[in-house]
Design an enzyme around this catalytic site. Structure first.
Site, mmCIF file in Angstrom:
data_model
loop_
_atom_site.group_PDB
_atom_site.id
_atom_site.type_symbol
_atom_site.label_atom_id
_atom_site.label_comp_id
_atom_site.label_asym_id
_atom_site.label_seq_id
_atom_site.Cartn_x
_atom_site.Cartn_y
_atom_site.Cartn_z
ATOM 1 N N SER A 1 98.950 122.298 -17.407
ATOM 2 C CA SER A 1 98.321 123.325 -16.568
ATOM 3 C C SER A 1 99.175 124.590 -16.672
ATOM 4 C CB SER A 1 98.291 122.837 -15.113
ATOM 5 O OG SER A 1 97.998 123.900 -14.243
ATOM 6 N N TYR B 1 102.157 119.231 -7.482
ATOM 7 C CA TYR B 1 101.261 119.227 -8.647
ATOM 8 C C TYR B 1 101.904 120.019 -9.786
ATOM 9 C CZ TYR B 1 97.162 120.369 -11.562
ATOM 10 O OH TYR B 1 96.287 120.541 -12.614
HETATM 11 N N1 LIG Z 1 89.882 121.941 -13.560
HETATM 12 C C1 LIG Z 1 90.816 122.824 -13.794
HETATM 13 O O1 LIG Z 1 90.656 124.032 -13.528
HETATM 14 C C2 LIG Z 1 92.132 122.383 -14.417
HETATM 15 C C3 LIG Z 1 93.073 123.367 -14.753
HETATM 16 C C4 LIG Z 1 94.273 122.979 -15.327
HETATM 17 C C5 LIG Z 1 94.517 121.641 -15.574
HETATM 18 N N2 LIG Z 1 93.587 120.694 -15.229
HETATM 19 C C6 LIG Z 1 93.898 119.290 -15.530
HETATM 20 O O2 LIG Z 1 92.804 118.734 -16.255
HETATM 21 C C7 LIG Z 1 92.711 117.334 -15.993
HETATM 22 C C8 LIG Z 1 91.300 117.004 -15.539
HETATM 23 O O3 LIG Z 1 91.057 117.724 -14.348
HETATM 24 P P1 LIG Z 1 89.610 117.839 -13.683
HETATM 25 O O4 LIG Z 1 89.516 119.220 -13.187
HETATM 26 O O5 LIG Z 1 88.596 117.297 -14.592
HETATM 27 O O6 LIG Z 1 89.812 116.885 -12.412
HETATM 28 P P2 LIG Z 1 88.765 116.010 -11.593
HETATM 29 O O7 LIG Z 1 87.398 116.548 -11.733
HETATM 30 O O8 LIG Z 1 89.384 115.859 -10.249
HETATM 31 O O9 LIG Z 1 88.818 114.610 -12.354
HETATM 32 C C9 LIG Z 1 89.994 113.858 -12.334
HETATM 33 C C10 LIG Z 1 89.734 112.496 -12.912
HETATM 34 O O10 LIG Z 1 90.949 111.728 -12.765
HETATM 35 C C11 LIG Z 1 90.618 110.484 -12.165
HETATM 36 N N3 LIG Z 1 91.706 109.970 -11.320
HETATM 37 C C12 LIG Z 1 92.273 110.563 -10.252
HETATM 38 N N4 LIG Z 1 93.171 109.734 -9.688
HETATM 39 C C13 LIG Z 1 93.150 108.603 -10.422
HETATM 40 C C14 LIG Z 1 93.832 107.361 -10.326
HETATM 41 N N5 LIG Z 1 94.707 107.119 -9.329
HETATM 42 N N6 LIG Z 1 93.573 106.401 -11.231
HETATM 43 C C15 LIG Z 1 92.674 106.610 -12.218
HETATM 44 N N7 LIG Z 1 91.989 107.761 -12.360
HETATM 45 C C16 LIG Z 1 92.224 108.733 -11.470
HETATM 46 C C17 LIG Z 1 89.409 110.774 -11.295
HETATM 47 O O11 LIG Z 1 88.740 109.562 -11.015
HETATM 48 P P3 LIG Z 1 87.882 109.417 -9.654
HETATM 49 O O12 LIG Z 1 86.848 110.509 -9.715
HETATM 50 O O13 LIG Z 1 87.356 108.048 -9.738
HETATM 51 O O14 LIG Z 1 88.877 109.630 -8.537
HETATM 52 C C18 LIG Z 1 88.635 111.738 -12.173
HETATM 53 O O15 LIG Z 1 87.859 111.029 -13.107
HETATM 54 C C19 LIG Z 1 93.774 117.051 -14.950
HETATM 55 O O16 LIG Z 1 94.927 116.560 -15.596
HETATM 56 C C20 LIG Z 1 94.055 118.393 -14.328
HETATM 57 O O17 LIG Z 1 95.357 118.467 -13.780
HETATM 58 C C21 LIG Z 1 92.404 121.034 -14.671
#
Ligand SMILES: NC(=O)c1ccc[n+]([C@@H]2O[C@H](COP(=O)([O-])OP(=O)(O)OC[C@H]3O[C@@H](n4cnc5c(N)ncnc54)[C@H](OP(=O)(O)O)[C@@H]3O)[C@@H](O)[C@H]2O)c1
Length: 247
Positions: free
Chosen positions: A153, A166
């Site tokens: 990130s 985070y």
């Molecule tokens: N979105 C952004 O703007 C952004 C920016 C920078 C970096 N990122 C990074 O990109 C990645 C994906 O983010 P996202 O935005 O797609 O997040 P998201 O929509 O919250 O999805 C996160 C995923 O991780 C799973 N997860 C969470 N806790 C877990 C656990 N204890 N065991 C197994 N699975 C778990 C969730 O499963 P459940 O739904 O079943 O809980 C969900 O499928 C992350 O690493 C995040 O830090 C995102």
């Protein structure tokens, strides 16, 4: 790589494990990899979400996926050993590991961070990513060309106020990727980081509740970079932290 165009069969005969595959970016990556011929292993916390992705993939006629419901917060060494044994038995090797699952926790001043929240974030975002990578390593070694992608990130590269545990977990992710990449050197395994940038998902919405989501890129728009890092086109790329959205 932002406009990388993968051949329709770019990931054919590859088996790719995706953590956090039930929602957000992980879900779209799973669908995209399957569309390009990969057999995807969908790991996530909520079984129902994984089943929906499974059904989508099957209904689209892509290679039949596998589901691994696992809460990475409480997962043990034995869980990962069992997973490795099952993958070995069913597929013989692993060609890709997208370490994508993460939790945000709550934002606020570090002075007031909650210790148990801090520990949970480190467990899911750092320890679990290290464990799954360690236990998948013997299977990655069996692939002619394997790719491990950690998810970073912007707040894991430059400290920013109020992003708390985070952000610290994402600095750790960058360090983990660099250390691992230096150790694998020039082998069949490459290890890199991807920084998705602001993306329209529920994690982003919880960090910025008042934001107009229509101003954000969708996960689908990031996929050229995600495909590039999993395809043979990135065979010589190791130890890099790559932005999925050009600056
Ligand atoms: N979105 C952004 O703007 C952004 C920016 C920078 C970096 N990122 C990074 O990109 C990645 C994906 O983010 P996202 O935005 O797609 O997040 P998201 O929509 O919250 O999805 C996160 C995923 O991780 C799973 N997860 C969470 N806790 C877990 C656990 N204890 N065991 C197994 N699975 C778990 C969730 O499963 P459940 O739904 O079943 O809980 C969900 O499928 C992350 O690493 C995040 O830090 C995102």
């Amino acid at each position: 790589m932002h406009d990388y165009k993968a051949a329709a069969n770019a990931l054919e005969n590859k088996t790719i494990l995706i953590t956090g595959a039930g929602d957000g970016i992980g879900r779209v990556a799973a669908l995209t990899y399957a569309k390009h011929g990969a057999t995807v292993i969908l790991l996530g916390k909520t079984t129902q979400k994984l089943e929906c992705v499974y059904d989508e993939i099957v209904n689209l006629g892509y290679p039949k996926p596998a589901i691994v419901p696992l809460d990475m917060r409480g997962a043990t060494k034995q869980n990962y050993r069992d997973l490795a044994a099952t993958i070995e038995q069913q597929f013989g090797k692993l060609d890709g590991l997208l370490n994508n699952a993460s939790i945000l926790g709550s934002l606020g001043p570090l002075e007031h961070f909650c210790v148990s929240t801090f520990e949970n974030i480190m467990k899911v975002n750092v320890t679990a990513q290290a464990m799954i990578t360690k236990y998948m390593f013997p299977l990655l070694r069996k692939s002619p060309s394997a790719s491990v992608v950690f998810t970073s990130s912007g707040v894991g590269r430059q400290g920013r106020e109020f992003w708390g545990p985070y952000a610290i977990s994402k600095f750790a992710t960058e360090g983990m990727m660099q250390t691992w990449a230096a150790e694998v050197g020039k082998t069949n395994i490459r290890i890199n980081c991807i920084n998705p940038g602001a993306t329209r998902t529920s994690m982003r919405a919880s960090a910025f509740p008042g934001e107009d989501k229509n101003t954000l890129k969708t996960a689908e728009e990031l996929m050229p970079t995600y495909l590039y890092l999993m395809s043979e086109s990135s065979n010589d790329v190791n130890g890099q932290s790559i932005d999925a959205q050009p600056k």
